[in-house]
Design an enzyme around this catalytic site. Sequence first.
Site, PDB file in Angstrom:
ATOM      1  N   SER B  61       0.794  -1.233   0.000  1.00  0.00           N
ATOM      2  CA  SER B  61       0.000   0.000   0.000  1.00  0.00           C
ATOM      3  C   SER B  61       0.824   1.280   0.000  1.00  0.00           C
ATOM      4  O   SER B  61       0.275   2.366  -0.221  1.00  0.00           O
ATOM      5  CB  SER B  61      -0.932   0.026   1.218  1.00  0.00           C
ATOM      6  OG  SER B  61      -1.906  -0.967   1.101  1.00  0.00           O
ATOM      7  N   LYS B  64       0.516   3.484  -2.905  1.00  0.00           N
ATOM      8  CA  LYS B  64      -0.624   4.386  -3.087  1.00  0.00           C
ATOM      9  C   LYS B  64      -0.214   5.856  -3.018  1.00  0.00           C
ATOM     10  O   LYS B  64      -0.897   6.718  -3.577  1.00  0.00           O
ATOM     11  CB  LYS B  64      -1.703   4.080  -2.031  1.00  0.00           C
ATOM     12  CG  LYS B  64      -2.295   2.679  -2.181  1.00  0.00           C
ATOM     13  CD  LYS B  64      -3.167   2.282  -0.988  1.00  0.00           C
ATOM     14  CE  LYS B  64      -3.665   0.851  -1.117  1.00  0.00           C
ATOM     15  NZ  LYS B  64      -4.385   0.383   0.098  1.00  0.00           N
ATOM     16  N   TYR B 188      -3.751  -2.603 -10.250  1.00  0.00           N
ATOM     17  CA  TYR B 188      -3.674  -2.412  -8.803  1.00  0.00           C
ATOM     18  C   TYR B 188      -2.780  -3.463  -8.137  1.00  0.00           C
ATOM     19  O   TYR B 188      -1.937  -3.140  -7.285  1.00  0.00           O
ATOM     20  CB  TYR B 188      -5.085  -2.448  -8.199  1.00  0.00           C
ATOM     21  CG  TYR B 188      -5.107  -2.349  -6.704  1.00  0.00           C
ATOM     22  CD1 TYR B 188      -4.727  -1.168  -6.063  1.00  0.00           C
ATOM     23  CD2 TYR B 188      -5.479  -3.434  -5.914  1.00  0.00           C
ATOM     24  CE1 TYR B 188      -4.730  -1.077  -4.683  1.00  0.00           C
ATOM     25  CE2 TYR B 188      -5.493  -3.343  -4.536  1.00  0.00           C
ATOM     26  CZ  TYR B 188      -5.117  -2.166  -3.925  1.00  0.00           C
ATOM     27  OH  TYR B 188      -5.113  -2.083  -2.548  1.00  0.00           O
ATOM     28  N   TYR B 240      -4.552   3.470   7.924  1.00  0.00           N
ATOM     29  CA  TYR B 240      -5.908   2.942   8.056  1.00  0.00           C
ATOM     30  C   TYR B 240      -6.504   3.364   9.389  1.00  0.00           C
ATOM     31  O   TYR B 240      -6.366   4.519   9.789  1.00  0.00           O
ATOM     32  CB  TYR B 240      -5.904   1.408   7.931  1.00  0.00           C
ATOM     33  CG  TYR B 240      -5.123   0.930   6.752  1.00  0.00           C
ATOM     34  CD1 TYR B 240      -5.489   1.310   5.455  1.00  0.00           C
ATOM     35  CD2 TYR B 240      -4.006   0.121   6.913  1.00  0.00           C
ATOM     36  CE1 TYR B 240      -4.769   0.875   4.364  1.00  0.00           C
ATOM     37  CE2 TYR B 240      -3.283  -0.318   5.816  1.00  0.00           C
ATOM     38  CZ  TYR B 240      -3.673   0.064   4.544  1.00  0.00           C
ATOM     39  OH  TYR B 240      -2.956  -0.361   3.474  1.00  0.00           O
ATOM     40  N   VAL B 258       1.143  -3.777   3.950  1.00  0.00           N
ATOM     41  CA  VAL B 258       1.087  -5.059   4.662  1.00  0.00           C
ATOM     42  C   VAL B 258       2.319  -5.920   4.440  1.00  0.00           C
ATOM     43  O   VAL B 258       2.473  -6.963   5.074  1.00  0.00           O
ATOM     44  CB  VAL B 258      -0.167  -5.900   4.291  1.00  0.00           C
ATOM     45  CG1 VAL B 258      -1.421  -5.290   4.858  1.00  0.00           C
ATOM     46  CG2 VAL B 258      -0.262  -6.118   2.808  1.00  0.00           C
TER      47      VAL B 258
END
Lengths: 306, 306, 306, 306
Positions: B61, B64, B188, B240, B258
Amino acid sequence: MQDILDKIAEKMALRTERGKVADYIPQLACVDPDQFGMAVVLPDGRQFSAGCADKTFSIQSISKVFTLTMALGKIGDTVWSRVGREPSGDPFNSIVQLEHEAGKPRNPFINAGAIAIVDAIMMSHRPKETLAEVLQFVRFVADDESIFFDEKVAQSELLHRDRNASLAHFMASFGRIKHPVEHVLGVYFHQCAIAMSCTQLASAGQFLVSDGMNLSTGIRVVSPQRARRINSLMLMCGHYDGSGEFAYRVGLPGKSGVGGGILAIAPGNASIAVWSPGLDDIGNSKLGTEALEMLVQHTGWSIFGH
Amino acid sequence: MQDILDKIAEKMALRTERGKVADYIPQLACVDPDQFGMAVVLPDGRQFSAGCADKTFSIQSISKVFTLTMALGKIGDTVWSRVGREPSGDPFNSIVQLEHEAGKPRNPFINAGAIAIVDAIMMSHRPKETLAEVLQFVRFVADDESIFFDEKVAQSELLHRDRNASLAHFMASFGRIKHPVEHVLGVYFHQCAIAMSCTQLASAGQFLVSDGMNLSTGIRVVSPQRARRINSLMLMCGHYDGSGEFAYRVGLPGKSGVGGGILAIAPGNASIAVWSPGLDDIGNSKLGTEALEMLVQHTGWSIFGH
Amino acid sequence: MQDILDKIAEKMALRTERGKVADYIPQLACVDPDQFGMAVVLPDGRQFSAGCADKTFSIQSISKVFTLTMALGKIGDTVWSRVGREPSGDPFNSIVQLEHEAGKPRNPFINAGAIAIVDAIMMSHRPKETLAEVLQFVRFVADDESIFFDEKVAQSELLHRDRNASLAHFMASFGRIKHPVEHVLGVYFHQCAIAMSCTQLASAGQFLVSDGMNLSTGIRVVSPQRARRINSLMLMCGHYDGSGEFAYRVGLPGKSGVGGGILAIAPGNASIAVWSPGLDDIGNSKLGTEALEMLVQHTGWSIFGH
Amino acid sequence: MQDILDKIAEKMALRTERGKVADYIPQLACVDPDQFGMAVVLPDGRQFSAGCADKTFSIQSISKVFTLTMALGKIGDTVWSRVGREPSGDPFNSIVQLEHEAGKPRNPFINAGAIAIVDAIMMSHRPKETLAEVLQFVRFVADDESIFFDEKVAQSELLHRDRNASLAHFMASFGRIKHPVEHVLGVYFHQCAIAMSCTQLASAGQFLVSDGMNLSTGIRVVSPQRARRINSLMLMCGHYDGSGEFAYRVGLPGKSGVGGGILAIAPGNASIAVWSPGLDDIGNSKLGTEALEMLVQHTGWSIFGH
């Protein structure tokens, strides 16, 4: 600095879209939306202001910064068994999150969290004693003995207490409120009814600018680490479900109140208070946010740049 | 600086509670949890590192941040018609919020938001072209042509795509995904499968330290305002439902993956990458967070103090 | 019929897993779980019973059938502007649904809905007058002047009122409660504290068996259409989040209470009351449900067959 | 009976507010809203009808009654490890409940539940084999070999499958779908695309009228208990979030489809099919519901009276 504030105040005076004054209690609904005030206090104590920066207004949820600071002083990290420290993703008065998380509020700045903080600082004292303590603490950090509770606002809140009463009883049903709900609400509504001017509020925020030390008075209020952590909570959760927006546009830790005030902290640079009663859809001062955005553009005080 | 990193690496080597390696795909589940690496790049380009800072891992992530930067470059503020910029108050792969808000993800860093960002940058291109563009951009900001997609990880993600496929189809049902869902997911999963070392990742973050300019290469990547705004999004939403916790403990904008990596930005001071595969309950690197906490304590880089 | 009841009571006496007695108020927690009673009244007035069918217990939420009937009599279909008539998919005391639907309870049988119904029947009367009216109505449909409020239970509920107080204040904050919350709760807790035996309760349900007419007394209580509609609400919502289960297993309109009672209606065939204090996970009488299941198997009274 | 149906059809022909035809796929959007048909089959096999009762329409979700019956036949009560049997309190295509309950649909009649049922009946067969089996079963219960899949509707559903694909992948991410998602959806969309007339549909429902036995053919389809239980599920969950409303107004177990059809069962009295393409806000046939309401008023068939 004075130039910048004057320019901002000038621009704000011309704005026609000023948001909507809070109308959930009559005492707030009748405030004139055309007012605007701003005050900046630098670490060395110099003060600048523009507009009606000396007119008092109802600080409402901004008071939660002071009661959180008190609670951390009284019971330290035990505070975090009472409330979390995550943004909620819900409106300030939402109860959905409480049901999903067994009555524990997500953070100390949503209404439920602030009510839980009041319960934490009461420590078996009577409401009156707790109220006296809260007022004393705010006067202390602001170095101003003239600060007072606006009793009319407090009474108006009490009359329209249903939503907050619902939150408090809900937490109590999970054993999370130890004192009588009516006592806790009484303190909470008075805390929200503290009246302060921008100048007073900016002074009260000074200790968060200089790592916990009020440089004007020379008194350490909290440790450097604690000051930083309070700032982080203001950034993450200080504007309810508009906290991301405020961080994006302004880039400073800040706490808003439905009275139209915002306290913003530029660590190392300044404590800033702004007031304009008109609110945006989420309940944060519309012109207050715009004014802070301009101030940061001119000063480069965003904590996200250097 | 080297002293500090060495001390941190030493302490981390002794930790027995190292969290739990991500196990939702076999390619991540088999990573040795005993690894730890850290790299710091200062604005002047000097690099420091400790542990296995040159070993590549799956950035997941963290990618991103780069695709958001690309999207802002390509379509500017139109990005915000695709995703919001508020913390979500929900786990990274939650779909509840999507249903409540008509398929619009709360921010670009939860899975749904990142998938929507991929759709935004595809701009009618083929998946392969978009992938090439993403890799090129990451190589550009890291100033390192050796960065690559780990094809095995990407294939493993594809095989276990159900939750992300659900998010993508859900958004598509609201007309919020314009390209074929399978194409968008293909990009993705590859984006998440970029392999980088701490050293490379810290280099890639440099432009966010110095107001949008990579001082090592002398190239402006984004405007100062945009750099600050990306930092604000990292702080608010980068971890998050543990973003508040990270802000409280570390006090820096950061983005976790992760795979166990975290990229953290100390504006004006340093770009920091840390990696340790064990995750906490929320899915953020356990030792990575602790290492950053120590680093900030030693350096005073928290954005909430001065 | 007497044979069937005797067999059921015999079997129930041997059951060792009897569920868990409600413990949210001390007055209910101390009830002996080994008790079981059952009564059946046929349309022609003949009564059959087994176990301790004449021992009174706290009818709790079963009272909501009677106050709903009163409300429909007083304000007709206006009732449906106060509460909905859909199953809630949530526990009996959930507040989540209320927030999502602007304070309007999904149906009259969840707690919030029953509180709204109390508010509807108060009609500017004092709590005492409303209470007298409720008791009078229950005595009238049961044709038994000896039915009374268990004042100890009512006081115990008042002492532990937080969850219900939260629901009531929440609705009040949406303008959906017109009388003082404390008055409404006072009536609600007394209504729930009505003490009745299985025999009395089965008699009270007679009007729902014979299309609104109590054939024993020859008095029409409600119109045929209204009787059918009340039965439909009992089936859809009478067992909270276990209503589907009850319809599946028993196949009769029924209303349960946390005191362990269930009133079930077999249209055209019988009014049935059963009582056993142990509850299942959802809060419905465990043995009560089993006993009804057996009764329907023996009699073929399910409304889903012929 | 014929008189009643004629009167109803006459009244329906005059209605100007006919609801809104389903428009999520073009094949349904182009259906003429002015159509109305109704058919009644009595236990002895006599048939009555009015309007265009012989015109086929897309039965859509009504097919879920037949696949549930098949699933109960194949795996018995194991079905309930796949889906629950409680009303959902959410729209038919909601995903929120799935996230809160770990991917287990609340009942077999919401979309997610029906998809899980398809997965249950596939039993490692190929989609084609399963489809053949479903069609064979529907032809069997309707005693009519001419029933067919409308391939155009099935293809249209496939093209607009995003929401259902999202539900299926979501369940798959919890390990609740054993076959490839695309296979399961292929079967599901064909099942929904079965074309039947009111006459055929009313015949197909006969076994639910007479405790599991089709009296016309003399064949037992399911046991009496199972027939009653299927009826109970239709009543509780057959009209999505409007099930309470349907029970209140009509008082019969029923299952609706977005094609505008409703199958209603009056146990012991009749199997009824009605069709009118215009839907109410919740997605149930507007005129279909009104027609059933009238029919029950004239016949007294409500299961809540005698």
